[in-house]
Design a protein around this motif. Structure first.
Motif, PDB file in Angstrom:
ATOM      1  N   SER A 195       0.836  -1.199   0.000  1.00  0.00           N
ATOM      2  CA  SER A 195       0.000   0.000   0.000  1.00  0.00           C
ATOM      3  C   SER A 195       0.867   1.244   0.000  1.00  0.00           C
ATOM      4  O   SER A 195       1.896   1.311   0.679  1.00  0.00           O
ATOM      5  N   GLU A 196       0.434   2.251  -0.766  1.00  0.00           N
ATOM      6  CA  GLU A 196       1.158   3.527  -0.788  1.00  0.00           C
ATOM      7  C   GLU A 196       1.099   4.245   0.554  1.00  0.00           C
ATOM      8  O   GLU A 196       1.867   5.176   0.796  1.00  0.00           O
ATOM      9  N   LEU A 197       0.208   3.795   1.450  1.00  0.00           N
ATOM     10  CA  LEU A 197       0.121   4.401   2.787  1.00  0.00           C
ATOM     11  C   LEU A 197       1.186   3.851   3.730  1.00  0.00           C
ATOM     12  O   LEU A 197       1.559   4.522   4.695  1.00  0.00           O
ATOM     13  N   THR A 198       1.668   2.632   3.455  1.00  0.00           N
ATOM     14  CA  THR A 198       2.592   1.974   4.382  1.00  0.00           C
ATOM     15  C   THR A 198       3.650   1.151   3.643  1.00  0.00           C
ATOM     16  O   THR A 198       3.756  -0.057   3.849  1.00  0.00           O
ATOM     17  N   PRO A 199       4.473   1.758   2.790  1.00  0.00           N
ATOM     18  CA  PRO A 199       5.417   0.962   2.008  1.00  0.00           C
ATOM     19  C   PRO A 199       6.750   0.669   2.700  1.00  0.00           C
ATOM     20  O   PRO A 199       7.521  -0.153   2.211  1.00  0.00           O
ATOM     21  N   LEU A 200       7.037   1.340   3.821  1.00  0.00           N
ATOM     22  CA  LEU A 200       8.420   1.390   4.314  1.00  0.00           C
ATOM     23  C   LEU A 200       8.988   0.039   4.727  1.00  0.00           C
ATOM     24  O   LEU A 200      10.090  -0.329   4.321  1.00  0.00           O
ATOM     25  N   THR A 201       8.287  -0.704   5.567  1.00  0.00           N
ATOM     26  CA  THR A 201       8.860  -1.969   6.038  1.00  0.00           C
ATOM     27  C   THR A 201       8.939  -2.997   4.910  1.00  0.00           C
ATOM     28  O   THR A 201       9.839  -3.851   4.908  1.00  0.00           O
ATOM     29  N   SER A 202       8.027  -2.929   3.957  1.00  0.00           N
ATOM     30  CA  SER A 202       8.109  -3.842   2.811  1.00  0.00           C
ATOM     31  C   SER A 202       9.348  -3.541   1.976  1.00  0.00           C
ATOM     32  O   SER A 202      10.022  -4.449   1.471  1.00  0.00           O
ATOM     33  N   LEU A 203       9.664  -2.241   1.819  1.00  0.00           N
ATOM     34  CA  LEU A 203      10.888  -1.866   1.094  1.00  0.00           C
ATOM     35  C   LEU A 203      12.123  -2.402   1.811  1.00  0.00           C
ATOM     36  O   LEU A 203      13.050  -2.921   1.177  1.00  0.00           O
ATOM     37  N   VAL A 204      12.139  -2.271   3.128  1.00  0.00           N
ATOM     38  CA  VAL A 204      13.286  -2.780   3.888  1.00  0.00           C
ATOM     39  C   VAL A 204      13.380  -4.292   3.758  1.00  0.00           C
ATOM     40  O   VAL A 204      14.474  -4.854   3.616  1.00  0.00           O
ATOM     41  N   LEU A 205      12.240  -4.980   3.792  1.00  0.00           N
ATOM     42  CA  LEU A 205      12.262  -6.430   3.611  1.00  0.00           C
ATOM     43  C   LEU A 205      12.824  -6.789   2.234  1.00  0.00           C
ATOM     44  O   LEU A 205      13.581  -7.756   2.097  1.00  0.00           O
ATOM     45  N   GLY A 206      12.484  -6.005   1.223  1.00  0.00           N
ATOM     46  CA  GLY A 206      13.052  -6.227  -0.104  1.00  0.00           C
ATOM     47  C   GLY A 206      14.565  -6.090  -0.106  1.00  0.00           C
ATOM     48  O   GLY A 206      15.271  -6.866  -0.753  1.00  0.00           O
ATOM     49  N   VAL A 207      15.068  -5.096   0.626  1.00  0.00           N
ATOM     50  CA  VAL A 207      16.527  -4.912   0.735  1.00  0.00           C
ATOM     51  C   VAL A 207      17.164  -6.112   1.424  1.00  0.00           C
ATOM     52  O   VAL A 207      18.224  -6.609   1.004  1.00  0.00           O
ATOM     53  N   LEU A 208      16.527  -6.611   2.491  1.00  0.00           N
ATOM     54  CA  LEU A 208      17.078  -7.764   3.206  1.00  0.00           C
ATOM     55  C   LEU A 208      17.088  -9.000   2.308  1.00  0.00           C
ATOM     56  O   LEU A 208      18.021  -9.808   2.376  1.00  0.00           O
ATOM     57  N   CYS A 209      16.084  -9.152   1.456  1.00  0.00           N
ATOM     58  CA  CYS A 209      16.097 -10.263   0.507  1.00  0.00           C
ATOM     59  C   CYS A 209      17.283 -10.146  -0.447  1.00  0.00           C
ATOM     60  O   CYS A 209      17.946 -11.145  -0.770  1.00  0.00           O
ATOM     61  N   ASP A 210      17.569  -8.924  -0.901  1.00  0.00           N
ATOM     62  CA  ASP A 210      18.720  -8.710  -1.777  1.00  0.00           C
ATOM     63  C   ASP A 210      20.041  -9.002  -1.067  1.00  0.00           C
ATOM     64  O   ASP A 210      20.995  -9.489  -1.681  1.00  0.00           O
ATOM     65  N   ARG A 211      20.087  -8.670   0.219  1.00  0.00           N
ATOM     66  CA  ARG A 211      21.342  -8.832   0.968  1.00  0.00           C
ATOM     67  C   ARG A 211      21.622 -10.277   1.348  1.00  0.00           C
ATOM     68  O   ARG A 211      22.769 -10.626   1.662  1.00  0.00           O
TER      69      ARG A 211
END
Length: 512
Positions: A195-211
């Motif tokens: 959701s555009e209202l709450t994207p932040l933790t999902s973005l961080v989870l995406g970074v952790l998947c990349d790492r």
């Protein structure tokens, strides 16, 4: 202008994001990079005070296309790995989630307004999801079918390819993990649009998947954008092979229709109006606590919330009175306070919807037994608070008894017989969850079998685990998003026939 507390919230959110996103700038996470959007500015509001704390540009179709282009080779690389190697990589994601658990929980509390006591638990469950599906990677196999010919016939469960997942604002990181883990376990790439209202933790989870060691860059991309633009572009993209949506029934219908136009299947996890049934022979002390947890946990912003309480008429008045007294004592306040059990509603639009439905119910003749407004002590905060509310004397056909409120609002309906309770429970187009409280074992099983719901509890409520299938009937959607059944959703079955006869018969044509 920002007040002091809001300025501190903005600083803290920015500091956390700088640990994961270059410069702390909010953008889409694609193949290890953070891509700025090219669309309109979207604003993030702190639900605890109603003030802006961050903003970002809508991703748009060009960023969607970049994510899709990155997904193709990443998925092929991922599927070429051994199943055991995929399992180790998923276990590494879980380790990184646990390592960053406290900052993830804090960021979720700031962004979504959920009490810190809840977000800590939800982050832990995300780690469990990746651990559970890590164990499935080398156990997802087909079978040999004893066909009545000389052939060896076996099946393979193969990935569908690139999966688009769209998740809601009420439990952002939980639903992100709930969807990503089974999808990549089955060998797919994921393009997630929170959701555009709450994207932040999902973005961080995406970074952790990349790492995570062993994870191909681009296997999991997370888009920062709005539904009608970025989400629609992802659903319509020619590389999309499956669409998974968690949200409202209205939006789900639109997404399913858009998917079908491209001959792409969809999985929908939608709303609910779940019935929590209390018989007179139940352990009423336990049922009293269970009724509170069923509706007031997460401020009622839960698809499985027990928002309809069906109480046997012989205990109805006393049970409602006790429940109203208990509701008034539930700690409601700032989500950063560890003692808070009910935080704010996520956004102003939802708050207004909740209050409007309560007012309409009263106009239609219902009685507010508890709550019905922002608690007095929180009115000067500017936050989107709504006290735990109990509405009694509700007609079975009333909107408050049939439509999802998605807030801390409980509609109470009395019943006389077991048959009436079942009929009331099923008097809704939804079918996500339900519960019964009784000490009669036979009745417990009869009611569990008769109520139309994807998940049903006996003498409990809201117990959910990644190992158990979850999903709904009717207007609550279709498909399952956890357990072994979710893996079947994320695969396509191939049947392979191998001729084993030394001299197979010729059914057609000529041997030259």
């Amino acid at each position: 202008m920002m007040n002091h507390a809001n300025a501190e919230t903005s600083r803290r959110a920015a500091a956390i994001l700088r640990e994961f996103l270059p410069g702390g700038e909010i953008g889409s996470v694609v193949a290890g990079n953070v891509l700025r959007g090219g669309g309109v500015t979207l604003e993030l509001v702190n639900p605890a005070d109603g003030l802006l704390f961050a903003s970002f540009a809508d991703a748009g179709a060009s960023v969607v296309d970049a994510a899709m282009q990155a997904a193709r080779p990443a998925q092929q690389q991922w599927w070429s790995l051994s199943a055991a190697a995929r399992g180790r990589a998923m276990w590494e994601i879980a380790r990184l989630v646990r390592q960053n658990a406290e900052v993830l929980a804090e960021l979720e509390t700031i962004s979504a307004g959920k009490p810190i006591r809840d977000t800590r638990g939800e982050v832990a469950k995300v780690a469990e999801m990746f651990e559970y599906y890590a164990g499935w990677c080398d156990k997802l196999h087909g079978e040999v079918i004893p066909v009545p010919t000389s052939h060896l016939n076996y099946t393979r469960h193969e990935p569908v390819g690139t999966v688009v997942q769209i998740t809601p604002w009420n439990a952002p990181i939980f639903t992100a993990g709930w969807q990503i883990a089974p999808a990549i376990c089955a060998g797919n790439a994921v393009v997630l649009k929170p959701s555009e209202l709450t994207p932040l933790t999902s973005l961080v989870l995406g970074v952790l998947c990349d790492r995570a060691e062993g994870m191909p860059r681009g296997l999991v991309s997370v888009l920062a954008g709005a539904g009608p633009t970025t989400g629609a572009a992802a659903v319509a993209h020619p590389d999309t092979r499956l669409v998974v949506f968690v949200g409202s029934a209205e939006a789900g219908a639109q997404i399913a229709a858009a998917s079908a136009r491209n001959i792409v299947p969809s999985v929908l996890e939608l709303g609910g109006k779940s019935a929590n049934i209390v018989f007179a022979d139940a352990d009423l002390a336990r049922a009293l606590v269970g009724a509170q947890a069923a509706i007031f946990g997460g401020a009622g912003q839960s698809c499985v919330a027990g928002s309809r309480l069906l109480v046997h008429r012989s205990i109805h008045a006393d049970f409602v009175e006790r429940l109203a007294k208990a509701a008034a004592r539930i700690p409601t306040g700032l989500p950063t306070d560890p003692a808070t059990q009910i935080g704010p509603i996520n956004n102003r639009r939802q708050l207004d919807k909740i209050d409007g439905m309560v007012r309409a119910a009263v106009t239609a003749g219902a009685r507010i037994a508890a709550g019905g407004a922002c608690p007095e002590a929180l009115r000067d905060t500017g936050g989107f608070f709504y006290g735990p509310t109990i509405i009694d004397e509700v007609g079975a056909d009333a909107a408050i008894a049939r439509e999802e409120v998605f807030g801390p609002v409980l509609a109470v309906l009395p019943f006389e017989t077991e048959e009436e309770a079942i009929a009331l429970a099923n008097a809704t187009p939804f079918g996500l969850a339900g519960a019964v409280w009784t000490n009669d074992v036979g009745r417990a099983h009869r009611v569990a079998a008769a109520v139309r719901a994807g998940t049903f509890w006996v003498n409990g409520y809201k117990t959910i685990n990644v190992a158990s299938p979850f999903g709904g009937f009717g207007r609550s959607g279709f498909g399952r998003s956890s357990g072994r059944e979710a893996l079947m959703t994320y695969t396509q079955t191939k049947s392979v026939w191998v001729e084993t006869a030394a001299n197979p018969g010729v059914a057609f044509g000529y041997v030259g």
